[in-house]
Design an enzyme around this catalytic site. Structure first.
Site, short mmCIF file in Angstrom:
data_model
loop_
_atom_site.label_atom_id
_atom_site.label_comp_id
_atom_site.label_asym_id
_atom_site.label_seq_id
_atom_site.Cartn_x
_atom_site.Cartn_y
_atom_site.Cartn_z
N TYR A 145 36.83 24.46 -17.97
CA TYR A 145 36.72 25.73 -17.24
C TYR A 145 36.80 26.85 -18.27
O TYR A 145 37.83 27.47 -18.47
CB TYR A 145 37.87 25.80 -16.24
N ARG A 201 32.44 22.18 -8.79
CA ARG A 201 32.33 23.06 -7.66
C ARG A 201 31.09 23.91 -7.89
O ARG A 201 30.86 24.42 -8.99
CB ARG A 201 33.59 23.95 -7.60
N ARG A 206 33.64 36.24 -2.26
CA ARG A 206 33.64 37.62 -2.77
C ARG A 206 32.26 38.25 -2.64
O ARG A 206 31.26 37.55 -2.49
CB ARG A 206 34.13 37.69 -4.22
N GLU A 263 29.17 35.31 -2.35
CA GLU A 263 29.34 34.04 -3.06
C GLU A 263 29.93 33.00 -2.12
O GLU A 263 31.06 33.14 -1.67
CB GLU A 263 30.34 34.31 -4.20
N ASP A 317 35.88 30.41 -20.15
CA ASP A 317 35.36 31.77 -20.07
C ASP A 317 34.39 31.96 -21.24
O ASP A 317 34.40 31.17 -22.19
CB ASP A 317 36.51 32.79 -20.17
N ARG A 340 45.61 31.68 -14.56
CA ARG A 340 44.60 32.56 -15.15
C ARG A 340 44.89 34.03 -14.81
O ARG A 340 44.48 34.92 -15.52
CB ARG A 340 43.21 32.21 -14.62
N ARG A 383 52.14 41.27 -13.02
CA ARG A 383 52.86 42.25 -13.84
C ARG A 383 53.59 43.28 -12.99
O ARG A 383 53.17 43.58 -11.88
CB ARG A 383 51.94 42.88 -14.89
N1 UDP Z 1 42.51 33.53 -6.83
C1 UDP Z 1 43.08 33.77 -5.59
N2 UDP Z 1 42.80 34.94 -4.96
C2 UDP Z 1 41.99 35.89 -5.49
C3 UDP Z 1 41.42 35.64 -6.75
C4 UDP Z 1 41.69 34.44 -7.39
O1 UDP Z 1 43.79 32.94 -5.07
O2 UDP Z 1 41.77 36.92 -4.84
C5 UDP Z 1 42.81 32.24 -7.47
C6 UDP Z 1 41.83 31.15 -7.06
O3 UDP Z 1 42.51 29.92 -7.02
C7 UDP Z 1 40.85 31.16 -8.21
C8 UDP Z 1 41.76 31.41 -9.38
O4 UDP Z 1 42.72 32.33 -8.87
O5 UDP Z 1 40.15 29.95 -8.31
C9 UDP Z 1 41.11 31.96 -10.62
O6 UDP Z 1 40.45 33.15 -10.29
P1 UDP Z 1 39.38 33.82 -11.27
O7 UDP Z 1 39.07 35.17 -10.73
O8 UDP Z 1 39.87 33.71 -12.66
O9 UDP Z 1 38.14 32.85 -11.04
P2 UDP Z 1 36.61 32.97 -11.55
O10 UDP Z 1 36.32 34.43 -11.73
O11 UDP Z 1 36.53 32.14 -12.79
O12 UDP Z 1 35.85 32.39 -10.41
#
Ligand code: UDP
Length: 369
Positions: free
Chosen positions: A348, A249, A280, A300, A350, A172, A176
């Site tokens: 999952y 989850r 976060r 969270e 968006d 996801r 880059r």
């Molecule tokens: N992820 C990570 N470190 C970060 C942010 C994301 O390892 O700082 C990984 C983690 O496995 C997470 C996945 O990337 O579940 C997808 O992150 P995303 O931000 O897309 O998750 P969402 O916002 O849907 O919770």
């Protein structure tokens, strides 16, 4: 004659789009939701003039112009660009993985040096065909980045070892070799001006809605009301968990109002070490460039889903996907019931995918292109 053409179970984005489109086609709809509000997990509560994303941060992004125009026809979106910061034991890194992150981690200043560093670490790890999230992550960004920014965050988020998780989850995130902190590659991105509730209000304008109504509890009576049921709840719950419960989850949100105008200088700061129990901190005002005197922050805490908790993330591992397919077969045999959305499709999703899925179902169902 039934009173309604459609009984729509769930007032989140999927149900609201379906209701809007069906109403536009002259159908009579009743939308119900067990919660006391519409909008599903996009619902925002106003605190100190700030739209608080009660069920977790929602940032709209899409590559699809038609979907972008669709949501903007209900409410204009602002120019918010998600660029989270990661905090690893007090060290700050830009996300997603880009030249800024590589510089912060290794001191490399050119794409060539960054690529060489990653290649060196991937070769050392000896991964050729990644089989799980850990291997996928290492082969994308190398071992250092995996150890500091991915492993612990991922294991906190999912409550499972990174070696036991599907690799699509990490795909996801963009990687880059430019100095670009935009978390998404999509062409369009933003937050509704005035908050997500405006989008929901626009979708549900002129549609009858009853809140605090639980389909599972009053199923027989409610089903009598309409020719067709549109179900956006948990698919396993619809079938009374007969094959067993799908796993999710969940999250616990700890909201706090602070007497300061700016707590962390960014909407999203990820805590990527294992010791910090939350994943976060969201500072909601920054989604809308707020200048209010106070601020609201949300920590969270991931947790396993159990009865009574909110099912946020489907766990699309092979065990759960196999179980889902059993339920899906039942759903396909169900006449006069349409299933759709994150919980009914166990995906999952968006937000843009939810809207895309609902619009596709509308097109298929009503037979218009
Ligand atoms: N992820 C990570 N470190 C970060 C942010 C994301 O390892 O700082 C990984 C983690 O496995 C997470 C996945 O990337 O579940 C997808 O992150 P995303 O931000 O897309 O998750 P969402 O916002 O849907 O919770």
């Amino acid at each position: 004659m039934k009173k309604y053409d459609y009984l729509i179970v769930g007032a989140g984005p999927w149900g609201s789009v379906f209701a809007h489109e069906a109403t536009k086609r002259g159908k009579k709809c009743l939308v119900i939701d067990r919660r006391p509000h519409t909008g599903g997990n996009t619902y925002c509560k106003e605190v100190e003039g700030i739209n608080v994303h009660t069920y977790g941060a929602h940032i709209f992004h899409t590559n699809d112009k038609a979907i972008w125009d669709y949501v903007n026809s209900f409410v204009e979106f602002n120019r918010y660009t998600n660029s989270p910061v990661a905090n690893y034991k007090g060290e700050l890194y830009n996300l997603p993985f880009n030249m800024n992150t590589f510089y912060q981690l290794w001191g490399v200043t050119t794409p060539e040096e960054a690529k060489a560093k990653i290649a060196e670490q991937v070769a050392e790890a000896g991964i050729t065909e990644p089989q799980n999230l850990e291997e996928q992550a290492i082969s994308l960004v190398g071992t250092d980045m995996y150890q500091k920014l991915i492993k612990a965050y991922t294991e906190k988020q999912w409550g499972r070892k990174a070696t036991e998780l599907p690799s699509f989850i990490i795909k996801r995130l963009p990687v880059r070799f430019t100095f670009d902190n935009n978390y998404f590659n999509d062409r369009y991105q933003g937050i509704p001006i005035g908050g997500y509730n405006k989008l929901t209000e626009g979708l549900l304008a002129g549609v009858e809605v009853r809140l605090g109504v639980d389909f599972t509890e009053e199923r027989e009576d409610l089903s009598q009301l309409a020719d067709t049921v549109v179900y956006t709840g948990k698919i396993d719950e619809y079938f009374d968990f007969r094959f067993g419960a799908l796993e999710y989850r969940s999250l616990r949100f700890d909201h706090e109002t602070l007497d300061t105008g700016n707590f962390q200088g960014n909407a999203v700061v990820n805590y990527t070490d294992a010791e910090t129990p939350f994943t976060r901190i969201i500072e909601h005002k920054h989604f809308e460039f707020g200048t209010q005197p106070k601020t609201v922050v949300t920590r969270e805490y991931p947790q396993e889903w159990s009865e009574g908790a909110e099912p946020y993330y489907p766990i699309n591992d092979s065990k759960n996907d196999t179980l889902y397919r059993q339920y899906k077969a039942l759903a396909e045999a169900e006449e006069k019931v349409i299933f759709g959305g994150r919980l009914a499709e166990y995906r999952y999703y968006d937000m843009h995918q939810v809207i895309g899925s609902a619009l596709k179902k509308v097109r298929d169902h009503f037979g218009d292109q």
